[in-house]
Scaffold this active site. Structure first.
Site: not given
Length: 407
Positions: A121, A224, A198, A361, A201
């Site tokens: 991302h 999220k 990261d 993104c 997700q």
């Protein structure tokens, strides 16, 4: 897990969009919020709205207990050693930027390497581009396999004794690829590099154990994972955070302020300058309670079933290209021949189906895929096979519409 019972906990799902029942397939962008989270935030504002840490009055104590209680919930949720390792931020982007600015710029120099992947991302690309630009370091990329996965042998070839930082997403927001973080971390640590993950997700969809992964930093967002917007988390190993300088200065993060110099509070508060995101943290704590009650294992199993069903149904539609590996997290990114992804999303919306379209993104990944944009359907614990059926039926209708217009 009874999905119909779960759906009843999300009031936004009980509505029509453009005259059709809402089918929400955009949870990778932001998830919907259960009643318990909405009520927790409302309860804070209605009953004990106050600033934290500074006051000794009753409302201040209740707010502080709620805010710090949420920090403990986060610690347990990702299995960190201590709440000192849990820093509340505005989101994943802010968390990664803290690491890049505070750690990266102080520990990377000319001749050093920062290693990332082309699937990242933008929030996990641009901060490292900036670090490389200001320090003279080299930004390197682990190559991707044809299906959008990472081969460990390529990690071994890319990470060297000059590598200082390896930054990688645990789950791709475009391909659904689940990266082998534990193995990547092991390789990086053998070369003395730190690992930044990261987890935007992954954290909402699967069990995360930062001690098992052995990563040095881990970032994720509340919105999220059924929590409010504007709240996120940076996990960092205590010994690293202790040696890092804050990047925001002012109230709340100080210990002593003199006319010429100041000192900082201990962890984690030295990184939380100003009035913190109190309601957001309390809402995130409620979201963690909600997800924990359902069970991350149940959520992951449900999403695996839904995404495989979606792939099988989409594969039956002529002219649809699906991107990413067979085994993936709960999303499907695709394109329709001769129909722009934005047009796909627009027509699907007219049928009550919400999907995302664009570069997500992830422009370097779009270039790697040799497309300008894609459409994406992403699933969560409240989605059903019936949602997939409505989505695929609407997609076929979209293709027929554009085929008639331009055919």
């Amino acid at each position: 897990m009874n999905v119909q019972d779960v759906r009843k906990m999300f009031p936004i799902l009980d509505q029509e969009v453009n005259g059709n029942p809402l089918v929400y397939l955009d949870s990778a962008a932001t998830s919907q919020k259960p009643t318990s989270v909405i009520e927790a935030v409302e309860d804070y504002y209605r009953r004990y709205n106050s600033n934290v840490h500074r006051g000794v009055h009753t409302l201040g104590t209740l707010a502080t207990d709620g805010y710090e209680g949420a920090r403990e919930k986060v610690r347990a949720f990702i299995n960190a050693k201590s709440t000192e390792e849990i820093i509340f931020t505005r989101g994943t982007t802010t968390a990664i930027n803290i690491v890049a600015t505070s750690y990266g710029r102080e520990n990377v120099g000319p001749g050093d390497e920062i290693v990332i992947t082309p699937m990242e991302h933008h929030s996990n690309i641009i901060p490292w581009q900036q670090v490389a630009r200001t320090t003279g370091a080299t930004l390197k990329y682990i190559p991707l396999q044809k299906d959008g996965t990472i081969d460990i042998e390529d990690v071994k070839k890319t990470v060297t004794s000059n590598t200082k930082i390896v930054a990688v997403m645990q789950v791709s927001n475009v391909l659904g690829t689940i990266n082998p973080i534990k193995e990547i971390t092991s390789i990086a640590h053998k070369h003395g590099a730190v690992v930044v993950v990261d987890g935007a997700q992954s954290t909402p969809h699967m069990k995360v154990d930062v001690r098992d992964l052995d990563c040095d930093f881990f970032a994720f967002s509340g919105h999220k994972m059924c929590g409010p917007t504007g709240i996120g988390v940076l996990y960092g190993k205590r010994e690293l955070l202790n040696n890092m300088e804050p990047i925001e200065f002012g109230g709340e993060m100080i210990d002593f302020v003199g006319l010429q110099e100041s000192t900082w509070k201990e962890l984690p508060w030295k990184f939380e300058g100003g009035t913190p995101i109190i309601a957001g943290a309390i809402g995130l704590g409620a979201a963690i309670d909600f997800l924990s009650d359902i069970g991350l294992e149940n959520i992951e199993a449900h999403e695996h079933k839904i995404v495989q069903y979606a792939i099988s149904k989409l594969s039956e539609v002529d002219g649809v290209t699906i991107f990413g590996p067979k085994e993936r997290a709960g999303l499907v990114t695709f394109n329709c021949d001769d129909v722009h992804p934005h047009d796909v999303a627009t027509v699907l919306d007219a049928e009550g189906v919400a999907v995302r379209a664009g570069h997500h993104c992830a422009q370097p990944l779009m270039k790697w895929l040799d497309v300008s944009a894609t459409a994406r359907a992403s699933f969560y614990l409240y989605n059903t096979e019936e949602d997939v059926d409505v989505f695929v039926k609407a997609l076929i209708k979209t293709k027929e519409y554009f085929g008639n217009v331009f055919g």
